[in-house]
Design an enzyme around this catalytic site. Structure first.
Site, short mmCIF file in Angstrom:
data_model
loop_
_atom_site.label_atom_id
_atom_site.label_comp_id
_atom_site.label_asym_id
_atom_site.label_seq_id
_atom_site.Cartn_x
_atom_site.Cartn_y
_atom_site.Cartn_z
N GLU A 94 -6.47 -1.73 14.72
CA GLU A 94 -7.24 -2.53 13.77
C GLU A 94 -6.38 -3.65 13.20
O GLU A 94 -5.34 -3.40 12.59
CB GLU A 94 -7.77 -1.63 12.66
CG GLU A 94 -8.57 -2.40 11.63
CD GLU A 94 -8.87 -1.57 10.38
OE1 GLU A 94 -8.87 -0.32 10.48
OE2 GLU A 94 -9.08 -2.16 9.33
N ARG A 146 0.84 -1.21 0.00
CA ARG A 146 0.00 0.00 0.00
C ARG A 146 0.87 1.25 0.00
O ARG A 146 1.75 1.39 0.84
CB ARG A 146 -0.92 0.00 1.22
CG ARG A 146 -1.82 -1.22 1.22
CD ARG A 146 -2.93 -1.18 2.22
NE ARG A 146 -3.70 -2.41 2.11
CZ ARG A 146 -4.71 -2.75 2.91
NH1 ARG A 146 -5.06 -1.95 3.91
NH2 ARG A 146 -5.35 -3.87 2.72
N SER A 196 -10.65 -6.58 9.15
CA SER A 196 -11.82 -5.92 8.62
C SER A 196 -12.61 -7.02 7.94
O SER A 196 -12.07 -7.72 7.09
CB SER A 196 -11.36 -4.89 7.61
OG SER A 196 -12.21 -3.79 7.59
N ARG A 201 0.15 -5.40 13.25
CA ARG A 201 -0.46 -4.95 14.51
C ARG A 201 -0.72 -6.11 15.45
O ARG A 201 -0.75 -5.93 16.66
CB ARG A 201 -1.74 -4.18 14.21
CG ARG A 201 -1.42 -2.89 13.43
CD ARG A 201 -2.64 -2.20 12.95
NE ARG A 201 -2.31 -1.09 12.05
CZ ARG A 201 -3.16 -0.55 11.19
NH1 ARG A 201 -4.40 -1.00 11.13
NH2 ARG A 201 -2.78 0.44 10.42
N ARG A 258 1.92 1.31 10.61
CA ARG A 258 1.43 1.61 9.27
C ARG A 258 2.57 1.38 8.29
O ARG A 258 3.59 2.04 8.36
CB ARG A 258 0.97 3.06 9.25
CG ARG A 258 0.28 3.47 8.00
CD ARG A 258 -0.29 4.88 8.11
NE ARG A 258 -1.49 4.97 7.33
CZ ARG A 258 -2.71 4.79 7.78
NH1 ARG A 258 -2.89 4.54 9.07
NH2 ARG A 258 -3.73 4.87 7.00
#
Length: 419
Positions: free
Chosen positions: A348, A261, A351, A389, A276
RNA sequence: GGAGAGUUGCCGGAGCGGUUGAACGGGACGGUCUCGAAAACCGUUGUAUCUUUACGGGUACCCAGGGUUCGAAUCCCUGACUCUCCGCCA
């Protein structure tokens, strides 16, 4: 992609969805194009019909040795007209197609309406925040002290956001991936796939990353390929342009891949350590189900993801995302947030989303139901889980007073693979 | 990277530029027969879109996109993919 017929019949509902998702597709313009497109199609069909009929007459006459000059000259102008309308028609078609691709999926009624994450609601909490007899450190300190990570050299080689896991850190990362994969295979009945990490434009459009998120992805110019931001992309597109049998459903697939990403526009946010990244590892679950079964499947996948955190004994909470926070393609999304005691916040790690037939329409994935009717199926996916994470939560939760790391019991066998 | 072959319906496989949405075979489904099954025989077997209350009708689709023609699965061009051979390579 939303069915154009649905948009035609429920324009207000679609506009509301666009608003609630903070998108900006122009529904009125889309409908105007659709209108003129249909008119063109109608004219085209009629002219074609005329042409087909007369062409047959010509054929018959020629076979019988008769003169067909009258028909031939009549058809010359019709052919001209058809060519002209056809050109207009294909312009209208591609305009409509392009616009349809910018219309987001419509959130389900259960999804709270809201602009951003502040409107998300808490579904449930599992476990409790662990207590320490000392001041817990954050994951970077633990990682550094134990030689698990070398972010500096990652930055040297590629740039920031490209971590290098070293020694036991690399081994731990690999153990996590293997554990999660095997867990889903053995306990949740998924089938494993190993997929390409670079995919073409059509594939990216199929799951909804394109056209909206082009800027967020790494692109290989020479071959017009994109590095996948999630395994969802190749795995969901596995069945693109296919018609499955209802007997094949549900289809539950799982795949591990690195994810890439660019995170354009999010510089400076949550950048510490592994929070991140531009490249990270993730195990992804994907399901293809009959439309009636997708709500139930969503709950199951959520449980599948939770099972991993529970196995690791990590405290977490389940969040129901509001309209503004659910992704472009999703109808309904749960987030899993794991507690990181050293950082003092929830992160997070998963998802889990139901896309309804949105992706199935884009990627053209259908199935034949028990009555023989061909329909679009529903797709879902969920991280199970993303490692960075998770690694943060593990390091911070299982740190010892002396700064060492004691892996939870379930991981022991995975860290000691003997040869 | 070089040379060649190919891409047709659920599958195999035909297909002269003019009733070809597509022969033929297989499979699947329905029926006859049977106590039941097999065999045999008969029938059915695409998707999308427009139109119609409905029955129905129109149009498009033979890898994709262009072109030639009154008319293209059939001719021409471009591209994608597959296969074979050669080269290169983990």
């Amino acid at each position: 992609m939303i069915d154009i017929k649905f948009i035609r019949n429920n324009p207000e509902l679609v506009k509301e969805a666009v608003r609630n998702k903070n998108e900006k597709a122009d529904i009125d313009k889309l409908l105007a194009i659709d209108e003129s497109r249909r008119k063109l199609q109608f004219d085209f069909d009629n002219l074609k019909s005329q042409q087909n009929t007369v062409s047959q007459t010509i054929a018959r006459k020629k076979k019988a040795g008769e003169n067909a000059d009258a028909e031939l000259s009549e058809m010359a102008s019709v052919a001209e007209e058809i060519k002209k309308i056809n050109a207009e028609l294909s312009v209208a078609n591609s305009e409509l197609e392009a616009m349809l691709l910018t219309v987001p999926n419509i959130p389900q009624p259960e999804v709270p309406v809201g602009r951003d994450e502040s409107c998300n609601t808490l579904v449930r909490i599992w476990g409790e925040q662990p207590t320490f007899g000392f001041e817990p450190k954050d994951h970077l300190e633990i990682a550094n002290q134990n030689g698990f990570l070398d972010l500096a050299r990652g930055a040297k080689i590629s740039g920031s956001g490209f971590p290098i896991y070293t020694g036991q850190g690399a081994r731990l990362e690999r153990a996590l991936i293997s554990f999660m994969l095997e867990y889903h295979l053995q306990k949740h009945g998924y089938e494993e796939l190993m997929v390409p990490l670079a995919v073409n434009r059509k594939t990216m459009t199929g799951t909804g990353q394109l056209p909206k998120l082009e800027e967020d992805m790494y692109h290989i110019n020479e071959d017009d390929l994109f590095l996948i931001p999630t395994a969802e992309v190749p795995v969901t597109n596995f069945y693109a342009d296919e018609v499955l049998s209802h007997k094949d459903l549900p289809k539950c697939l799982v795949a591990y891949t690195p994810c890439f990403r660019r995170e354009a526009g999010s510089y400076g946010k949550d950048t510490k350590g592994l929070q991140r990244l531009h490249q990270f590892n993730k195990v992804e679950m994907v399901r293809f189900v009959e439309p009636e079964k997708s709500p139930e499947a969503l709950e199951e996948m959520l449980c599948n993801a939770e099972a991993i955190l529970q196995a690791f004994g990590l405290h977490y909470r389940v969040i129901n995302l509001c309209t503004g926070d659910t992704s472009f393609a999703s109808q309904r999304t749960y987030d899993l947030e794991v507690w990181a005691p050293g950082s003092g916040k929830y992160l997070e790690v998963s998802s889990v989303s139901n896309f309804g037939e949105f992706q199935a329409r884009r990627a053209n994935i259908r199935y034949k139901d028990s009555t023989g009717k061909v329909r679009h199926l529903h797709t879902l996916n969920g991280s199970g889980l993303a490692t960075p994470r998770l690694m943060i939560a593990l390091l911070e939760t299982y740190q010892q007073e002396d700064g060492s790391f004691k892996a939870p019991e379930v991981l022991k066998p995975w860290l000691e693979m003997r040869v």
